[in-house]
Every structure is written in C-alpha cells, then in structure tokens.
Scaffold this active site. Structure first.
Site, mmCIF file in Angstrom:
data_model
loop_
_atom_site.group_PDB
_atom_site.id
_atom_site.type_symbol
_atom_site.label_atom_id
_atom_site.label_comp_id
_atom_site.label_asym_id
_atom_site.label_seq_id
_atom_site.Cartn_x
_atom_site.Cartn_y
_atom_site.Cartn_z
ATOM 1 N N HIS A 28 69.057 41.839 55.469
ATOM 2 C CA HIS A 28 69.787 42.383 54.314
ATOM 3 C C HIS A 28 71.096 41.626 54.057
ATOM 4 O O HIS A 28 71.606 40.900 54.908
ATOM 5 C CB HIS A 28 70.093 43.865 54.537
ATOM 6 C CG HIS A 28 70.998 44.111 55.713
ATOM 7 N ND1 HIS A 28 72.369 43.921 55.666
ATOM 8 C CD2 HIS A 28 70.732 44.509 56.977
ATOM 9 C CE1 HIS A 28 72.906 44.202 56.832
ATOM 10 N NE2 HIS A 28 71.920 44.554 57.659
ATOM 11 N N THR A 71 77.301 43.583 54.375
ATOM 12 C CA THR A 71 77.768 44.924 54.024
ATOM 13 C C THR A 71 79.238 45.122 54.384
ATOM 14 O O THR A 71 79.878 44.265 54.987
ATOM 15 C CB THR A 71 76.957 45.993 54.775
ATOM 16 O OG1 THR A 71 77.244 45.863 56.181
ATOM 17 C CG2 THR A 71 75.460 45.840 54.541
ATOM 18 N N GLU A 115 67.099 49.344 61.736
ATOM 19 C CA GLU A 115 67.884 48.722 62.799
ATOM 20 C C GLU A 115 67.812 49.568 64.069
ATOM 21 O O GLU A 115 67.376 50.724 64.040
ATOM 22 C CB GLU A 115 69.339 48.586 62.327
ATOM 23 C CG GLU A 115 70.278 47.860 63.285
ATOM 24 C CD GLU A 115 69.836 46.436 63.599
ATOM 25 O OE1 GLU A 115 68.853 46.297 64.365
ATOM 26 O OE2 GLU A 115 70.462 45.482 63.112
#
Length: 229
Positions: A11, A14, A90
């Site tokens: 991803h 973040t 995760e």
C-alpha cells in the site's frame, strides 16, 4: 488457460508510516505524498500494457484506498470488482499497534531476546516475541499468522485460476508480503526491500507459487517520470 499472476503491491505511504508508528491492524490513511506515489504506480502499470482482470486487497482502509487509486488510473474502477480478503491483513502488533516502532523493534524486542538488532531474528522469532510482549492478547503466534497469510494468498490465486487465470492486482502490507515470500522461498530473513507502492510478482500454476520479482519499484518510477513532464 492463461497463467495466474499476482501483482502483489504494498500500500501507499500512510500517516503512521511517516510518523514511524507500528501499523498492524490499526489504520491511517495515505498521505498526499502516498497518494501521489500510488497514482504514479497506476500510471506505470497502465503504461506497461498489462491487462488486469481481478483486484483484491486486505480489508484495511489503507489497502482499500490504494487499490481505488490504482483502479482509477487504470480506468478499471467500474470494470472489475474489488474484493476484500482479511487474511492478507498486516501482522497484528497487539498492545503495540499504533505505538512508535522504535519502542517495539529497537527496545522491547531486543531486550526480550538479549540482542542488539531485531533484524538478527527470524520472522518466526519476531512474531512470537511480539506475541509474548502483547498485554492485550490480540497478537498472533507464528503458526497462526503464517497459516492465515499463506491460506489467504492461495485462496486468491485459486479463485483467479478457476476464472481462467490472468493478471490480478493484490494490495497488502509490508510484513505480510515479506512473510509470504519467505514462506515460499523457505527463508527467514528480515531484509526484503518492499517500499510503499512496490510490486512483487508471484506466478501460480499447478498448485505452486513461483516468486518472479520482489519489491519492484520500476512501475512507480515510470509513473513518476510521467508526472514530472
């Protein structure tokens, strides 16, 4: 039947990635920098000429957000379904979820094992260490986490294969991807290069995975060059 290829993507960057916090089952959104990096990845994948007919991600918000951006850039958001698979989440860091990573990885874990560098541990020892120090009772043992990750990715590969194979986008997480690759390669290392927005290519055929590439950042780099023009 076409070969089944999983393009496994970490991803985008973040808020917790930027702050250095352990981000397991806790969640934060992509930063503007993270969104731009995934837009670049989507552009690079589009420019590669690859055809994708399946899209999977973990059920964590950062993975869902990442997949949405990629599908937008590929023009596929309304063309192929985006399915969620919670088994490719995760690792859960238990009571350390959301804590500063340095506290866990450079403090608690080294003290537990009487070592200097947590990277000297195997993945199995690291996961079981987190399980030992978790005071909330949420963290998983190595047996549990390795089983769910392998089971989750295998389920995705089989589902794609049953539908005729082809290329599938799969968005997951750093430790999860590292665990999967180490399981497939029978290795225990903690040093796989998996930057945000990188792609690891797994081929699935006759019930077996073959790792074709790990942490490939070239698609994102192609997109970044186009963004600058």
């Amino acid at each position: 039947m076409a070969k089944t290829n999983l393009y496994v993507i970490r991803h985008g960057k973040t808020m917790f990635n930027t702050m250095g916090r352990a981000q397991g089952w806790s969640d934060t959104p992509l930063t503007p920098e993270g969104e731009r990096g995934i837009q670049a990845l989507g552009i690079g994948l589009r420019e590669s000429g690859l055809d994708f007919n399946h899209a999977y991600s973990s059920d964590s918000g950062r993975a869902i957000q990442t997949m949405g951006i990629i599908l937008d850039e590929l023009g596929l958001k309304d063309q192929i379904p985006h399915q969620f698979e919670k088994r490719i989440r995760e690792w859960c860091f238990g009571s350390f979820d959301g804590a500063y990573g340095s506290e866990l990885f450079h403090g608690v874990i080294p003290r537990l094992y009487h070592i200097t560098n947590y990277k000297d541990l195997s993945l199995e020892d690291l996961v079981n260490g987190i399980y030992q120090v978790d005071t909330a009772g949420w963290a998983e043992t190595w047996e549990a986490v390795s089983h769910r990750i392998l089971e989750g990715f295998t389920a995705i590969a089989k589902a794609v294969e049953v539908q005729g194979g082809g290329n599938a986008l799969v968005v997951s997480h750093s430790w999860t991807i590292q665990t999967l690759i180490c399981l497939l390669q029978a290795k225990a290392n903690l040093n796989l290069p998996l930057p945000n927005g990188s792609v690891s290519l797994l081929e699935y055929e006759d019930g077996q995975f073959t790792v074709r590439s790990i942490g490939d950042a070239s698609y994102r780099q192609i997109g970044e060059a186009i963004q600058k023009d």
